[in-house]
Design an enzyme around this catalytic site. Structure first.
Site, PDB file in Angstrom:
ATOM      1  N   HIS A  94      -0.533   4.340   8.061  1.00  0.00           N
ATOM      2  CA  HIS A  94      -1.495   5.235   8.681  1.00  0.00           C
ATOM      3  C   HIS A  94      -0.906   6.188   9.461  1.00  0.00           C
ATOM      4  O   HIS A  94       0.069   5.724  10.170  1.00  0.00           O
ATOM      5  CB  HIS A  94      -2.423   4.525   9.476  1.00  0.00           C
ATOM      6  CG  HIS A  94      -3.306   3.308   8.727  1.00  0.00           C
ATOM      7  ND1 HIS A  94      -4.356   3.613   7.821  1.00  0.00           N
ATOM      8  CD2 HIS A  94      -2.923   2.065   8.705  1.00  0.00           C
ATOM      9  CE1 HIS A  94      -4.940   2.616   7.307  1.00  0.00           C
ATOM     10  NE2 HIS A  94      -4.166   1.510   7.681  1.00  0.00           N
ATOM     11  N   HIS A 118       1.011  -1.106  -0.030  1.00  0.00           N
ATOM     12  CA  HIS A 118       0.075  -0.089  -0.042  1.00  0.00           C
ATOM     13  C   HIS A 118       0.921   1.298  -0.100  1.00  0.00           C
ATOM     14  O   HIS A 118       1.634   1.441   0.835  1.00  0.00           O
ATOM     15  CB  HIS A 118      -0.804  -0.025   1.442  1.00  0.00           C
ATOM     16  CG  HIS A 118      -1.885  -1.135   1.360  1.00  0.00           C
ATOM     17  ND1 HIS A 118      -2.983  -1.196   0.860  1.00  0.00           N
ATOM     18  CD2 HIS A 118      -1.516  -2.466   1.980  1.00  0.00           C
ATOM     19  CE1 HIS A 118      -3.391  -2.328   1.153  1.00  0.00           C
ATOM     20  NE2 HIS A 118      -2.715  -2.851   1.596  1.00  0.00           N
ATOM     21  N   LEU A 119       0.712   2.179  -1.058  1.00  0.00           N
ATOM     22  CA  LEU A 119       1.596   3.248  -1.041  1.00  0.00           C
ATOM     23  C   LEU A 119       0.727   4.478  -1.006  1.00  0.00           C
ATOM     24  O   LEU A 119       1.096   5.329  -0.688  1.00  0.00           O
ATOM     25  CB  LEU A 119       2.332   3.387  -2.335  1.00  0.00           C
ATOM     26  CG  LEU A 119       3.302   2.453  -2.865  1.00  0.00           C
ATOM     27  CD1 LEU A 119       3.776   2.682  -3.903  1.00  0.00           C
ATOM     28  CD2 LEU A 119       4.396   2.318  -1.893  1.00  0.00           C
ATOM     29  N   ARG A 120      -0.510   4.347  -0.984  1.00  0.00           N
ATOM     30  CA  ARG A 120      -1.361   5.710  -0.591  1.00  0.00           C
ATOM     31  C   ARG A 120      -1.358   6.891  -1.766  1.00  0.00           C
ATOM     32  O   ARG A 120      -0.600   6.432  -2.822  1.00  0.00           O
ATOM     33  CB  ARG A 120      -1.253   6.181   0.749  1.00  0.00           C
ATOM     34  CG  ARG A 120      -1.027   5.179   1.968  1.00  0.00           C
ATOM     35  CD  ARG A 120      -2.391   4.353   1.955  1.00  0.00           C
ATOM     36  NE  ARG A 120      -2.327   3.616   3.387  1.00  0.00           N
ATOM     37  CZ  ARG A 120      -2.967   2.284   3.667  1.00  0.00           C
ATOM     38  NH1 ARG A 120      -3.770   1.957   2.656  1.00  0.00           N
ATOM     39  NH2 ARG A 120      -2.838   1.677   4.740  1.00  0.00           N
ATOM     40  N   ASN A 141      -6.756   0.104  -2.827  1.00  0.00           N
ATOM     41  CA  ASN A 141      -7.817   0.650  -1.856  1.00  0.00           C
ATOM     42  C   ASN A 141      -7.421   2.126  -1.318  1.00  0.00           C
ATOM     43  O   ASN A 141      -7.317   2.230  -0.151  1.00  0.00           O
ATOM     44  CB  ASN A 141      -7.941  -0.305  -0.682  1.00  0.00           C
ATOM     45  CG  ASN A 141      -6.751  -0.385   0.316  1.00  0.00           C
ATOM     46  OD1 ASN A 141      -5.391  -0.188  -0.312  1.00  0.00           O
ATOM     47  ND2 ASN A 141      -6.812  -0.554   1.397  1.00  0.00           N
ATOM     48  N   ALA A 186      -6.765  -0.536  10.643  1.00  0.00           N
ATOM     49  CA  ALA A 186      -5.749  -2.014  10.635  1.00  0.00           C
ATOM     50  C   ALA A 186      -4.717  -1.500   9.449  1.00  0.00           C
ATOM     51  O   ALA A 186      -4.795  -1.069   8.860  1.00  0.00           O
ATOM     52  CB  ALA A 186      -6.524  -2.949  10.211  1.00  0.00           C
ATOM     53  N   LYS A 206      -7.865  -7.057  -7.816  1.00  0.00           N
ATOM     54  CA  LYS A 206      -7.958  -7.391  -6.148  1.00  0.00           C
ATOM     55  C   LYS A 206      -9.330  -7.429  -5.567  1.00  0.00           C
ATOM     56  O   LYS A 206     -10.240  -6.366  -5.958  1.00  0.00           O
ATOM     57  CB  LYS A 206      -7.131  -6.336  -5.429  1.00  0.00           C
ATOM     58  CG  LYS A 206      -7.261  -6.412  -3.986  1.00  0.00           C
ATOM     59  CD  LYS A 206      -6.415  -7.264  -3.233  1.00  0.00           C
ATOM     60  CE  LYS A 206      -6.761  -7.446  -1.787  1.00  0.00           C
ATOM     61  NZ  LYS A 206      -5.689  -7.189  -0.773  1.00  0.00           N
TER      62      LYS A 206
END
Ligand code: NCD
Ligand code: ZN
Length: 343
Positions: free
Chosen positions: A250, A17-19, A43, A262, A99
């Protein structure tokens, strides 16, 4: 003789996850300096990566943000709105995988899926287009007990593999001995990724009378027997288990609060910690398979051309990394690790 240094082929992080925005800029180089490629999770917020166009724009943003020679491997999220035509467009845009998030089981999965079977026509299109299916393997629903979500989901995986036996499927971030056994039993088109934190944590490390929010991720860490099965699988040399880190940054305030998010941010330490775990298992010679060969092979990619040098030298994981006005707390913050990547 104890190994003090070694070199290996640069690896692939097959789940990352790199956002976007300031978080992307703050975290991307921790992945790009240690890995040749990474499978980029879709996501994102406020807009998830649901189409070929969004995936292409996101790829460009990652390339601009990152300072290394690094290839983001793009995914789109598959949900009720995905059509076979969208799969064909994604393939043309170079997307490598789709995904599926079951609804509500993890961060940003509110737009996820309740009934996997309703997506079979889309999965058929993925099989035709040779796009991999990546599954967050947890059964959704209020009535499913949280520690059982993964094991119950395995039946869905088995059914799907039976019905679409040429579709390549990755069961992601597995956390149970049941999942390890299931993957071993299934055929050559089904593989699993294993994170680094699930090789370290059990549920005790998430809550042992106190809450440890930076060890909280989905699927949640489970029993010591499950962790032992994961270490065994990762270090076994079985080609259908490979690395997918699930580094999930996060901001501190979104972890240390009620209803904290999470996700474990492990990108700054993942490779170094993997070397330590494989060494402790007496299987350092199998690390390169796990990080740099099996994943590429399953995805039908050639191995990376770069080389990584690891040296045995203690260092202390920083307590935090800056991110805009805030910070992100890494996995194992403040702890000593025994391997470093030579830069
Ligand atoms: C991930 C995230 O933060 O996006 N969180 C996590 O706990 N692993 C989502 C996911 O991969 O489940
Ligand atoms: Zn993830």
């Amino acid at each position: 003789m104890k190994v003090k240094a070694f070199e290996m082929i640069k690896g692939d992080d097959m789940h990352c996850h790199l956002r976007t925005g300031v978080v992307l800029k703050s975290v991307v180089d921790f992945t790009s300096k240690y890995w040749g490629r990474a499978i980029i999770m879709p996501n994102t917020t406020p807009k998830a990566v649901l189409t070929a166009d969004i995936a292409s724009a996101y790829r460009n943003a990652i390339k601009i943000a990152c300072h290394d020679n690094f290839e983001p491997l793009m995914t789109i999220q598959i949900n009720d709105k995905t059509t076979p035509a969208m799969i064909a467009e994604a393939k043309k845009a170079g997307v490598v995988a789709g995904k599926v998030y079951p609804k509500g089981v993890t961060t940003n999965s509110e737009n996820g899926v309740i009934d996997l079977k309703s997506l079979y026509p889309v999965f058929e299109a993925m099989q035709e287009q040779d796009i991999l299916l990546l599954l967050h393997g947890e059964m959704p629903g209020e009535n499913v007990f949280c520690l059982d979500r993964e094991e119950i989901f395995l039946k869905e995986l088995i059914d799907l593999n039976k019905r679409l036996c040429n579709l390549k499927i990755v069961l992601e971030h597995i956390t149970t001995s049941a999942a390890v056994e299931c993957i071993r039993r299934l055929g050559s088109n089904v593989a699993a990724t294993i994170t680094v934190h699930h090789l370290i944590l059990t549920l005790n490390d998430v809550s042992d009378g106190k809450l440890h929010p930076h060890n909280f991720c989905m699927p949640i860490a489970k029993r010591p027997t499950d962790r032992a099965a994961l270490i065994e699988a990762a270090t076994s040399g079985h080609f259908r288990f490979f690395y997918g880190g699930d580094s999930a940054p996060h901001l501190e305030e979104n972890k240390e609060c009620s209803e904290g998010c999470a996700g474990v941010f492990n990108a700054p330490i993942a490779l170094q910690l993997l070397a330590q775990i494989f060494e402790e298992a007496g299987k350092l010679d199998r690390l390169e398979n796990f990080t740099s060969k099996f994943g590429a092979e399953f995805y039908g990619l050639s191995q990376n051309s770069g080389i990584i040098n690891l040296v045995k030298k203690d260092w202390t994981v920083p307590n935090s990394y800056p991110c805009g006005e805030s910070k992100i707390i890494p996995f194992m913050a403040g702890q000593t690790l025994h391997w470093q990547v030579e830069e």
